[in-house]
Design an enzyme around this catalytic site. Sequence first.
Site, mmCIF file in Angstrom:
data_model
loop_
_atom_site.group_PDB
_atom_site.id
_atom_site.type_symbol
_atom_site.label_atom_id
_atom_site.label_comp_id
_atom_site.label_asym_id
_atom_site.label_seq_id
_atom_site.Cartn_x
_atom_site.Cartn_y
_atom_site.Cartn_z
ATOM 1 N N GLY A 10 0.821 -1.221 0.000
ATOM 2 C CA GLY A 10 0.000 0.000 0.000
ATOM 3 C C GLY A 10 0.846 1.259 0.000
ATOM 4 O O GLY A 10 2.076 1.219 -0.028
ATOM 5 N N ARG A 37 -4.855 -11.108 -2.365
ATOM 6 C CA ARG A 37 -4.702 -10.642 -3.756
ATOM 7 C C ARG A 37 -3.220 -10.479 -4.115
ATOM 8 O O ARG A 37 -2.823 -10.678 -5.256
ATOM 9 C CB ARG A 37 -5.358 -9.259 -3.946
ATOM 10 C CG ARG A 37 -6.840 -9.205 -3.810
ATOM 11 C CD ARG A 37 -7.328 -7.757 -4.015
ATOM 12 N NE ARG A 37 -6.954 -6.854 -2.919
ATOM 13 C CZ ARG A 37 -7.646 -6.697 -1.809
ATOM 14 N NH1 ARG A 37 -8.757 -7.365 -1.628
ATOM 15 N NH2 ARG A 37 -7.256 -5.863 -0.855
ATOM 16 N N ARG A 97 -6.328 3.722 18.528
ATOM 17 C CA ARG A 97 -5.816 5.013 19.003
ATOM 18 C C ARG A 97 -6.490 5.520 20.271
ATOM 19 O O ARG A 97 -5.824 6.061 21.141
ATOM 20 C CB ARG A 97 -5.963 6.069 17.896
ATOM 21 C CG ARG A 97 -5.017 5.848 16.740
ATOM 22 C CD ARG A 97 -5.218 6.912 15.684
ATOM 23 N NE ARG A 97 -4.486 6.577 14.476
ATOM 24 C CZ ARG A 97 -4.871 6.939 13.262
ATOM 25 N NH1 ARG A 97 -5.972 7.660 13.099
ATOM 26 N NH2 ARG A 97 -4.152 6.594 12.212
ATOM 27 N N CYS A 126 -2.375 11.032 10.559
ATOM 28 C CA CYS A 126 -1.367 11.876 9.914
ATOM 29 C C CYS A 126 -1.554 13.364 10.221
ATOM 30 O O CYS A 126 -0.594 14.079 10.512
ATOM 31 C CB CYS A 126 -1.371 11.641 8.403
ATOM 32 S SG CYS A 126 -3.002 11.441 7.689
ATOM 33 N N GLN A 153 -6.028 18.389 2.761
ATOM 34 C CA GLN A 153 -5.357 17.092 2.772
ATOM 35 C C GLN A 153 -5.213 16.483 1.379
ATOM 36 O O GLN A 153 -6.136 16.544 0.556
ATOM 37 C CB GLN A 153 -6.126 16.133 3.694
ATOM 38 C CG GLN A 153 -6.246 16.679 5.105
ATOM 39 C CD GLN A 153 -6.841 15.711 6.109
ATOM 40 O OE1 GLN A 153 -7.422 16.155 7.088
ATOM 41 N NE2 GLN A 153 -6.704 14.414 5.912
ATOM 42 N N SER A 156 -3.101 11.200 -1.287
ATOM 43 C CA SER A 156 -2.326 10.043 -0.818
ATOM 44 C C SER A 156 -2.746 9.636 0.588
ATOM 45 O O SER A 156 -2.499 8.508 1.003
ATOM 46 C CB SER A 156 -0.821 10.328 -0.881
ATOM 47 O OG SER A 156 -0.478 11.283 0.107
ATOM 48 N N LYS A 206 -10.863 12.873 14.961
ATOM 49 C CA LYS A 206 -9.515 12.417 15.341
ATOM 50 C C LYS A 206 -8.695 13.636 15.780
ATOM 51 O O LYS A 206 -7.934 13.581 16.738
ATOM 52 C CB LYS A 206 -8.818 11.742 14.148
ATOM 53 C CG LYS A 206 -9.406 10.392 13.748
ATOM 54 C CD LYS A 206 -8.762 9.917 12.437
ATOM 55 C CE LYS A 206 -9.579 8.825 11.770
ATOM 56 N NZ LYS A 206 -9.157 8.556 10.387
ATOM 57 N N ARG A 228 -10.438 17.574 1.598
ATOM 58 C CA ARG A 228 -9.560 16.869 0.652
ATOM 59 C C ARG A 228 -9.346 17.761 -0.563
ATOM 60 O O ARG A 228 -10.324 18.294 -1.127
ATOM 61 C CB ARG A 228 -10.237 15.558 0.224
ATOM 62 C CG ARG A 228 -9.332 14.607 -0.500
ATOM 63 C CD ARG A 228 -8.315 13.965 0.385
ATOM 64 N NE ARG A 228 -8.911 13.152 1.436
ATOM 65 C CZ ARG A 228 -8.216 12.597 2.432
ATOM 66 N NH1 ARG A 228 -6.915 12.780 2.532
ATOM 67 N NH2 ARG A 228 -8.834 11.878 3.355
ATOM 68 N N HIS A 235 0.003 17.063 3.573
ATOM 69 C CA HIS A 235 -1.182 17.701 4.168
ATOM 70 C C HIS A 235 -0.798 19.090 4.695
ATOM 71 O O HIS A 235 0.291 19.279 5.234
ATOM 72 C CB HIS A 235 -1.697 16.884 5.363
ATOM 73 C CG HIS A 235 -2.335 15.573 4.987
ATOM 74 N ND1 HIS A 235 -2.593 15.184 3.695
ATOM 75 C CD2 HIS A 235 -2.785 14.562 5.785
ATOM 76 C CE1 HIS A 235 -3.170 13.995 3.703
ATOM 77 N NE2 HIS A 235 -3.293 13.586 4.951
HETATM 78 N N1 LIG Z 1 -2.163 7.320 3.606
HETATM 79 C C1 LIG Z 1 -1.895 7.999 4.710
HETATM 80 O O1 LIG Z 1 -1.457 9.165 4.686
HETATM 81 C C2 LIG Z 1 -2.083 7.375 6.040
HETATM 82 C C3 LIG Z 1 -1.572 8.019 7.137
HETATM 83 C C4 LIG Z 1 -1.716 7.447 8.385
HETATM 84 C C5 LIG Z 1 -2.354 6.249 8.497
HETATM 85 N N2 LIG Z 1 -2.858 5.613 7.418
HETATM 86 C C6 LIG Z 1 -3.517 4.334 7.617
HETATM 87 O O2 LIG Z 1 -2.702 3.288 7.095
HETATM 88 C C7 LIG Z 1 -3.534 2.264 6.573
HETATM 89 C C8 LIG Z 1 -3.181 1.976 5.116
HETATM 90 O O3 LIG Z 1 -3.328 3.159 4.366
HETATM 91 P P1 LIG Z 1 -2.776 3.297 2.887
HETATM 92 O O4 LIG Z 1 -2.989 4.700 2.522
HETATM 93 O O5 LIG Z 1 -1.423 2.702 2.759
HETATM 94 O O6 LIG Z 1 -3.836 2.359 2.084
HETATM 95 P P2 LIG Z 1 -3.654 1.587 0.708
HETATM 96 O O7 LIG Z 1 -2.703 2.281 -0.181
HETATM 97 O O8 LIG Z 1 -5.025 1.337 0.216
HETATM 98 O O9 LIG Z 1 -2.977 0.175 1.128
HETATM 99 C C9 LIG Z 1 -3.649 -0.769 1.900
HETATM 100 C C10 LIG Z 1 -2.726 -1.908 2.218
HETATM 101 O O10 LIG Z 1 -3.403 -2.817 3.097
HETATM 102 C C11 LIG Z 1 -3.460 -4.111 2.507
HETATM 103 N N3 LIG Z 1 -4.727 -4.770 2.851
HETATM 104 C C12 LIG Z 1 -5.973 -4.336 2.601
HETATM 105 N N4 LIG Z 1 -6.873 -5.211 3.075
HETATM 106 C C13 LIG Z 1 -6.168 -6.226 3.619
HETATM 107 C C14 LIG Z 1 -6.525 -7.452 4.247
HETATM 108 N N5 LIG Z 1 -7.787 -7.791 4.426
HETATM 109 N N6 LIG Z 1 -5.536 -8.245 4.686
HETATM 110 C C15 LIG Z 1 -4.227 -7.914 4.524
HETATM 111 N N7 LIG Z 1 -3.834 -6.770 3.928
HETATM 112 C C16 LIG Z 1 -4.797 -5.934 3.479
HETATM 113 C C17 LIG Z 1 -3.362 -3.853 1.024
HETATM 114 O O11 LIG Z 1 -2.938 -5.045 0.374
HETATM 115 P P3 LIG Z 1 -3.324 -5.341 -1.197
HETATM 116 O O12 LIG Z 1 -2.355 -4.530 -1.994
HETATM 117 O O13 LIG Z 1 -3.092 -6.804 -1.294
HETATM 118 O O14 LIG Z 1 -4.739 -4.916 -1.376
HETATM 119 C C18 LIG Z 1 -2.327 -2.746 0.996
HETATM 120 O O15 LIG Z 1 -1.032 -3.282 1.195
HETATM 121 C C19 LIG Z 1 -4.966 2.701 6.807
HETATM 122 O O16 LIG Z 1 -5.416 2.133 8.019
HETATM 123 C C20 LIG Z 1 -4.844 4.193 6.927
HETATM 124 O O17 LIG Z 1 -5.874 4.739 7.692
HETATM 125 C C21 LIG Z 1 -2.724 6.141 6.176
#
Ligand SMILES: NC(=O)c1ccc[n+]([C@@H]2O[C@H](COP(=O)([O-])OP(=O)(O)OC[C@H]3O[C@@H](n4cnc5c(N)ncnc54)[C@H](OP(=O)(O)O)[C@@H]3O)[C@@H](O)[C@H]2O)c1
Length: 332
Positions: A10, A37, A97, A126, A153, A156, A206, A228, A235
């Site tokens: 991700g 997947r 959290r 974040c 925001q 990403s 949050k 957004r 951000h």
């Molecule tokens: N983006 C940000 O700025 C940010 C900041 C702080 C926290 N977060 C948090 O970090 C988390 C991920 O965010 P992201 O932006 O990286 O999302 P993302 O790009 O959609 O990536 C999601 C990741 O989780 C995996 N995943 C999804 N469902 C799953 C399952 N059932 N079992 C195992 N793996 C699974 C996906 O794997 P596949 O590729 O196989 O689908 C992918 O590796 C979220 O909880 C989000 O709230 C994000």
Amino acid sequence: MKVAVVGATGMVGTVMLKVLAERNFPVTELIPVASARSAGKQLEYKGKNYTVVTLEDAVKMNADVALFSAGGDTSLEWAPKFAAAGTTVVDNSSAWRMDPTKKLVVPEINGDVLTAEDKIIANPNCSTIQLVMALAPLHKKYKMKRLIISTYQSVSGTGVAAVRQLENEQNGITDGEMAYNYPINRNAIPHCDVFMENGYTKEEMKLVKEPKKILGDDSFAVTATAVRIPTAGGHSEAVNVEFANDFDLAEVRAILEATPGVIVQDDLDNNIYPMPALAHDKDEVFVGRIRRDESLPNTLNMWIVADNLRKGAATNTVQIAEYLLAQGLLPA
Ligand SMILES: NC(=O)c1ccc[n+]([C@@H]2O[C@H](COP(=O)([O-])OP(=O)(O)OC[C@H]3O[C@@H](n4cnc5c(N)ncnc54)[C@H](OP(=O)(O)O)[C@@H]3O)[C@@H](O)[C@H]2O)c1
């Protein structure tokens, strides 16, 4: 250390791998984890290929640390299973959290709350991390009374699907997958995460709750609007903060300049102020447009920007793991 990265394919997971490598975290074995997947897919880390495994397989591999960024539901179900297997989990989702039994940590601010008994540790949102990085030293000196936050925001922050939506729209592809209810290109959507019963979004709440837990103080009031915008990464936050005590602007700047992890970019004569484009791929939190709110005593306006995938997520998570390691809080 045997390190599992859950959500390795991700947006956050990819940066997590980069940050682990950059900071030379002592990884002896890497376990990249994602959904079924992606199982079998190869990921490169420090010039070596690793095979992505499922959560079922990963939990049995008894990692020392697991860095989770695979959504709240995955964390709720799997973090306790990893913890039961002796793995310390640092979780990026919102799942733990506000759980009173879990610590919510920005190492520079409250790393000292961590103990060897903490098996699931929460990484803040974040938008919260960059906010508290700038506000913690000012709160210590002048005591915050009320905070009004407006966020701008990047896509990403929503994940890979949202980045794809923006790119598709910018490339004129009209039948692509939609991560938002509306087009995001040339738009501003006042809707980050889901709506709650009180009319605020979960992202806004949050920002209301997490700073109080991190600063260990719920005496100040917070209200927020999260928006957004079509920025790829980074951000921004317009922050209005009323203090109990008066301040001197030069002293505010000096305090921020002396805060590790914070960089002041505030030179109006030369049009210097923080922007997402300048914060890209940086670990620091950038603060500028520091000025007195002339409509209210003891009140300050400022503009805070950070790379949401770095200090807002991956870097802070890795820093928590580094802190645990340095303090001897991980299983031997
Ligand atoms: N983006 C940000 O700025 C940010 C900041 C702080 C926290 N977060 C948090 O970090 C988390 C991920 O965010 P992201 O932006 O990286 O999302 P993302 O790009 O959609 O990536 C999601 C990741 O989780 C995996 N995943 C999804 N469902 C799953 C399952 N059932 N079992 C195992 N793996 C699974 C996906 O794997 P596949 O590729 O196989 O689908 C992918 O590796 C979220 O909880 C989000 O709230 C994000």
